[in-house]
Every structure is written in structure tokens, then in C-alpha cells.
Design an enzyme around this catalytic site. Structure first.
Site, PDB file in Angstrom:
ATOM      1  N   ARG A  93      10.272  12.267   6.615  1.00 59.25           N
ATOM      2  CA  ARG A  93      11.424  12.745   5.831  1.00 59.25           C
ATOM      3  C   ARG A  93      12.755  12.457   6.515  1.00 59.25           C
ATOM      4  O   ARG A  93      13.696  11.989   5.885  1.00 59.25           O
ATOM      5  CB  ARG A  93      11.285  14.214   5.424  1.00 59.25           C
ATOM      6  CG  ARG A  93      11.227  15.205   6.531  1.00 59.25           C
ATOM      7  CD  ARG A  93      10.237  16.315   6.275  1.00 59.25           C
ATOM      8  NE  ARG A  93       8.874  15.848   6.422  1.00 59.25           N
ATOM      9  CZ  ARG A  93       7.973  15.852   5.444  1.00 59.25           C
ATOM     10  NH1 ARG A  93       8.265  16.334   4.277  1.00 59.25           N
ATOM     11  NH2 ARG A  93       6.768  15.401   5.681  1.00 59.25           N
ATOM     12  N   THR A  94      12.853  12.728   7.807  1.00 53.38           N
ATOM     13  CA  THR A  94      14.133  12.476   8.484  1.00 53.38           C
ATOM     14  C   THR A  94      14.392  10.971   8.538  1.00 53.38           C
ATOM     15  O   THR A  94      15.518  10.501   8.351  1.00 53.38           O
ATOM     16  CB  THR A  94      14.113  13.082   9.904  1.00 53.38           C
ATOM     17  OG1 THR A  94      13.808  14.469   9.784  1.00 53.38           O
ATOM     18  CG2 THR A  94      15.442  12.921  10.597  1.00 53.38           C
ATOM     19  N   LYS A 122       4.651  -3.895  28.111  1.00 56.34           N
ATOM     20  CA  LYS A 122       4.648  -4.862  29.219  1.00 56.34           C
ATOM     21  C   LYS A 122       5.324  -4.276  30.455  1.00 56.34           C
ATOM     22  O   LYS A 122       5.659  -4.990  31.388  1.00 56.34           O
ATOM     23  CB  LYS A 122       5.395  -6.132  28.812  1.00 56.34           C
ATOM     24  CG  LYS A 122       4.801  -6.871  27.638  1.00 56.34           C
ATOM     25  CD  LYS A 122       5.601  -8.156  27.406  1.00 56.34           C
ATOM     26  CE  LYS A 122       5.261  -8.792  26.080  1.00 56.34           C
ATOM     27  NZ  LYS A 122       6.250  -9.817  25.713  1.00 56.34           N
ATOM     28  N   ARG A 143      14.781   9.184  17.312  1.00 60.28           N
ATOM     29  CA  ARG A 143      13.984  10.406  17.442  1.00 60.28           C
ATOM     30  C   ARG A 143      12.963  10.156  18.542  1.00 60.28           C
ATOM     31  O   ARG A 143      12.222   9.175  18.509  1.00 60.28           O
ATOM     32  CB  ARG A 143      13.273  10.731  16.138  1.00 60.28           C
ATOM     33  CG  ARG A 143      12.201  11.782  16.328  1.00 60.28           C
ATOM     34  CD  ARG A 143      11.627  12.268  15.047  1.00 60.28           C
ATOM     35  NE  ARG A 143      12.557  13.151  14.357  1.00 60.28           N
ATOM     36  CZ  ARG A 143      12.180  14.030  13.425  1.00 60.28           C
ATOM     37  NH1 ARG A 143      10.925  14.144  13.078  1.00 60.28           N
ATOM     38  NH2 ARG A 143      13.056  14.813  12.836  1.00 60.28           N
ATOM     39  N   HIS A 176      18.218  19.210  17.222  1.00 60.31           N
ATOM     40  CA  HIS A 176      18.138  18.450  15.978  1.00 60.31           C
ATOM     41  C   HIS A 176      19.490  18.634  15.278  1.00 60.31           C
ATOM     42  O   HIS A 176      19.611  19.328  14.264  1.00 60.31           O
ATOM     43  CB  HIS A 176      16.986  18.992  15.119  1.00 60.31           C
ATOM     44  CG  HIS A 176      16.500  18.053  14.061  1.00 60.31           C
ATOM     45  ND1 HIS A 176      17.224  16.962  13.640  1.00 60.31           N
ATOM     46  CD2 HIS A 176      15.350  18.051  13.323  1.00 60.31           C
ATOM     47  CE1 HIS A 176      16.533  16.326  12.698  1.00 60.31           C
ATOM     48  NE2 HIS A 176      15.394  16.965  12.493  1.00 60.31           N
TER      49      HIS A 176
HETATM   50  C1  NCD Z   1      11.605  19.265  11.606  1.00 59.14           C
HETATM   51  C2  NCD Z   1      11.556  18.510  12.924  1.00 59.14           C
HETATM   52  O1  NCD Z   1      11.092  17.382  12.982  1.00 59.14           O
HETATM   53  O2  NCD Z   1      12.005  19.103  13.883  1.00 59.14           O
HETATM   54  N1  NCD Z   1      11.490  18.449  10.491  1.00 59.14           N
HETATM   55  C3  NCD Z   1      12.550  17.725  10.056  1.00 59.14           C
HETATM   56  O3  NCD Z   1      13.248  17.065  10.795  1.00 59.14           O
HETATM   57  N2  NCD Z   1      12.817  17.816   8.752  1.00 59.14           N
HETATM   58  C4  NCD Z   1      10.718  20.427  11.548  1.00 59.14           C
HETATM   59  C5  NCD Z   1       9.254  20.252  11.821  1.00 59.14           C
HETATM   60  O4  NCD Z   1       8.756  19.194  12.188  1.00 59.14           O
HETATM   61  O5  NCD Z   1       8.568  21.260  11.651  1.00 59.14           O
END
Ligand code: NCD
Length: 367
Positions: A93-94, A122, A143, A176
Site C-alpha cells: 500500500r505505501t 556481491k 523503506r 513513518h
Molecule cells: C504500516 C507500516 O508499514 O508501518 N502500514 C503502512 O505503512 N500503511 C502499518 C503496519 O504495517 O501495520
């Protein structure tokens, strides 16, 4: 057209040793220039006026996107730029939210999702890999499982001849920041006719120890007047003392609890989270949670205020029953869409497009 911005020039002035020793708030001052982020790394870099500016821009982008000329205007803004999504931790989703945000502004996309297929296998350091990738792009959205990696990358790239802005799309169990901004936008929109976020009681429930979304949002809420925060979790998943210390210092009233039920009637927002058991060692610390005390079921709804909202960063598990989705107070699907607008706004600001968007919105009488 996007103005030229001097990315990374503020981080360039400080050594890694000095930077890494700063508090998140102090680090934040090296990341913002005149209210515009050079990098988006930490929730603490944003203060209330910054958030209001981001939310206002998100609304103008959202409204401009309602028709074809508006969408064409937006996609023309950064069609000469490229963004890389470096997602070494699972995400859909992100990841897609950022893809959509980039596409709204016309940015072209590249991605690295599986570091096993890159030269890291490597023996190349992750720092070198990202520096190499940065040569092909104008923005990196990352991420990672490691706390602080986005910060380190931003600092390293700021010290090269071709600094590239970094957006932290989730770092370890720690931060986040873009989720926190979109959560503020969702709260602000939800309470538009209720006097805004000031004075509201916000209840967080679930895995607060490792839920980075809650940690980041709690830090942003420090800037709102008379908010009350409740953290509901079993002891072993309760919010960290770094967050409660920061709240105490900011004189924000908060309480810790281990049952959601008594708080339901007085909550203005209930922010649910799932148990983040991917952080458990196999066969390790996982402890099951009493669903009755830490979940919202259909029967919970009758005990909630009419004006209250239920939020969730998603993905969800059993903490919100799917029957709850039909209730207008369940705003988690709207929250997802808000994420796309807020991320678009942040990227637009970082590339100096805010003025052109505001001017275009004004031409269409969008405030
Ligand atoms: C969250 C995350 O990845 O921290 N999700 C997100 O970014 N929408 C929450 C989660 O993974 O529970």
C-alpha cells in the site's frame, strides 16, 4: 515549472557524528528550509504551521485532480524528473501510494524491491548501492527494516556532488513520517466541522511498541492544544518511554491503559493497529492478544460518539471486524486516499512546485 532547489545543503554543514548525536527535534531543523522539507526523514521535523501548509496543498492538489485539465497541469509539473522507490521491506500500500503520488506529478519511476537481485549480494554495502542508484534519479523514496538508514543515506548523499532528496517511507519500528502527515490530514478533515484537532481525545490501540505509525503521529500531536492521548495495549506492546517522555515534556496529557472498552464512549478518534509479529524472532516473543479488549466489533459502534472516527494505517487483521467498514465513522479507506494526496503535496513542495500549484488553484477559485 519546478524551481531549482538546493537539496541537501543544510545537511552538508554538519558532520555525521554531530548529526547522529542530535535529538530528533534538533535533526529536524537540518531538514527544513523555510518550512519546506529538503528530506522527509522524521515526524519531528514538522511543526504545526508546516503541517497546515502540507494539508492545504494536499487539498488543492486533490481538488485540481477532479478534472482532466487539472490532472494534465499536475502531470506536467515534474515530467522531467525521475524517482526511485527503494523498498527493501515488504510493502504494497505505501509503495503504491508513492507510485501514484509520483505519477500525479508526472515523475517517472524506477524501483528496487529485492536487494537479493542487486550487487549487495556481491558484497557491496547498502550505502554504496543507494549512492549508485541515486545517479539515475532525482528523488529516492525508501523503506528499510533498519532504523536510521534513510537518515544516513540522506547525509551521505548530501555530501556528494549530486545530492538527491530522500523520503523515509518507514524505517524499522521507529518512524513513518509520511503516514503521520496523512493521519494529521485525515484527522483535520474529519474534524473540519468540529473545531479541528485541538481539544480532541485520541485513543491508540494495538501494538504500540513497534507500530511506527503511532510513534510518529503521537509526536506530531504535541503541537495541538488540549489534546488528550490514550495508549491502549497489553503491557508488552505498550508505547515506548521515548514517546511518553517527549509527551510529558511537551505537557500533553496522556494515559496508558489495557482495555479499549471503557474509553470507547469518550474517544474522538480511535486509531487501531495490528500486532507487528514480523519483528518477533521465530518461536520468540510472540504473545497472543485478548481480542475483546483490543478490537472494534460491530457492537462497539453503538457506544461511540456520533462524531468520532476510526482510523487504521492498514493492513488490518482481527482488530477491526469487516462489518465495521460500513459505518460512516470508519475512515480508514479515506485515510488511504488521503495518503496519496499528502505524499503528492510533500513531493511537490520538495521540488519547488508549491507556488505554481497554488496559482493554478487560485485561477480555478480553489482555496
Ligand atoms: C504500516 C507500516 O508499514 O508501518 N502500514 C503502512 O505503512 N500503511 C502499518 C503496519 O504495517 O501495520
Amino acid at each position: 515549472m519546478a524551481a531549482d532547489v538546493r537539496i541537501g545543503s543544510m545537511l552538508r554543514d554538519i558532520s555525521w557524528r554531530d548529526f547522529s548525536a542530535l535529538t530528533p527535534e534538533e535533526k529536524g531543523r537540518h531538514l527544513m528550509r523555510d518550512g519546506v522539507p529538503e528530506h522527509v526523514l522524521l515526524a519531528q521535523q514538522f511543526r504545526r504551521p508546516d503541517l497546515e501548509r502540507i494539508c492545504g496543498l494536499a487539498t488543492r492538489i486533490r481538488k485540481l485532480s477532479k478534472d482532466r485539465p487539472g490532472r494534465d497541469f499536475l502531470t506536467g509539473l515534474l515530467s522531467d524528473r525521475r524517482a526511485m522507490l527503494y523498498f527493501s521491506q515488504p510493502s504494497s500500500r505505501t509503495f503504491l501510494s508513492f507510485c501514484a503520488a509520483c505519477e500525479i506529478l508526472g515523475l517517472r519511476l524506477g524501483e528496487v524491491r529485492d536487494t537479493a537481485t542487486s550487487s549487495e549480494i556481491k558484497g557491496e554495502s547498502r550505502e554504496d548501492s543507494v549512492r549508485t542508484f541515486s545517479s539515475y534519479f532525482d528523488l529516492i523514496i525508501m523503506r528499510t527494516k533498519e532504523k536510521g538508514f534513510a537518515e544516513r543515506t540522506a547525509w551521505v548523499l548530501s555530501h556528494t556532488d549530486r545530492p538527491v532528496p530522500i523520503i523515509n517511507a518507514g524505517s524499522g519500528a521507529d518512524q513513518h513520517p509520511t503516514q503521520a502527515c496523512l493521519d494529521i490530514y485525515t484527522l483535520q478533515r474529519s474534524f473540519e466541522n468540529e473545531g479541528g484537532i485541538d481539544g480532541k481525545h485520541i485513543v491508540f490501540c494495538g501494538d504500540l511498541a513497534r507500530g511506527r505509525t503511532v510513534r510518529s503521529l503521537a509526536m506530531l500531536l504535541r503541537d495541538y492544544h488540549d489534546v488528550r492521548l490514550s495508549f491502549v495495549a497489553p503491557d508488552h506492546f505498550q508505547i515506548g518511554s521515548d514517546i511518553t517522555d517527549a509527551l510529558s515534556e511537551a505537557k500533553i496529557s496522556f494515559q496508558l491503559a489495557d482495555d479499549l472498552n471503557p474509553l470507547v464512549p469518550e474517544a474522538d478518534a480511535i486509531y487501531m493497529t495490528r500486532i507487528q509479529d514480523e519483528w518477533d524472532e521465530i518461536g520468540g516473543k510472540f504473545q497472543s492478544v485478548d481480542v475483546d479488549r483490543f478490537s472494534i466489533q460491530e457492537h462497539t459502534l453503538s457506544r461511540m460518539k456520533d462524531t468520532a472516527v476510526i482510523m487504521h494505517p492498514l493492513p488490518r487483521r482481527e482488530e477491526i471486524h469487516p462489518d465495521v467498514d460500513r459505518d460512516p465513522r470508519a475512515v480508514y479507506w479515506r485515510q488511504v486516499r488521503n495518503g496519496m494526496w499528502v505524499r503528492t503535496a510533500l513531493i511537490a513542495m520538495m521540488f519547488g512546485c508549491e507556488g505554481s500549484i497554488n496559482a493554478e488553484a487560485a485561477r480555478h477559485s480553489i482555496v
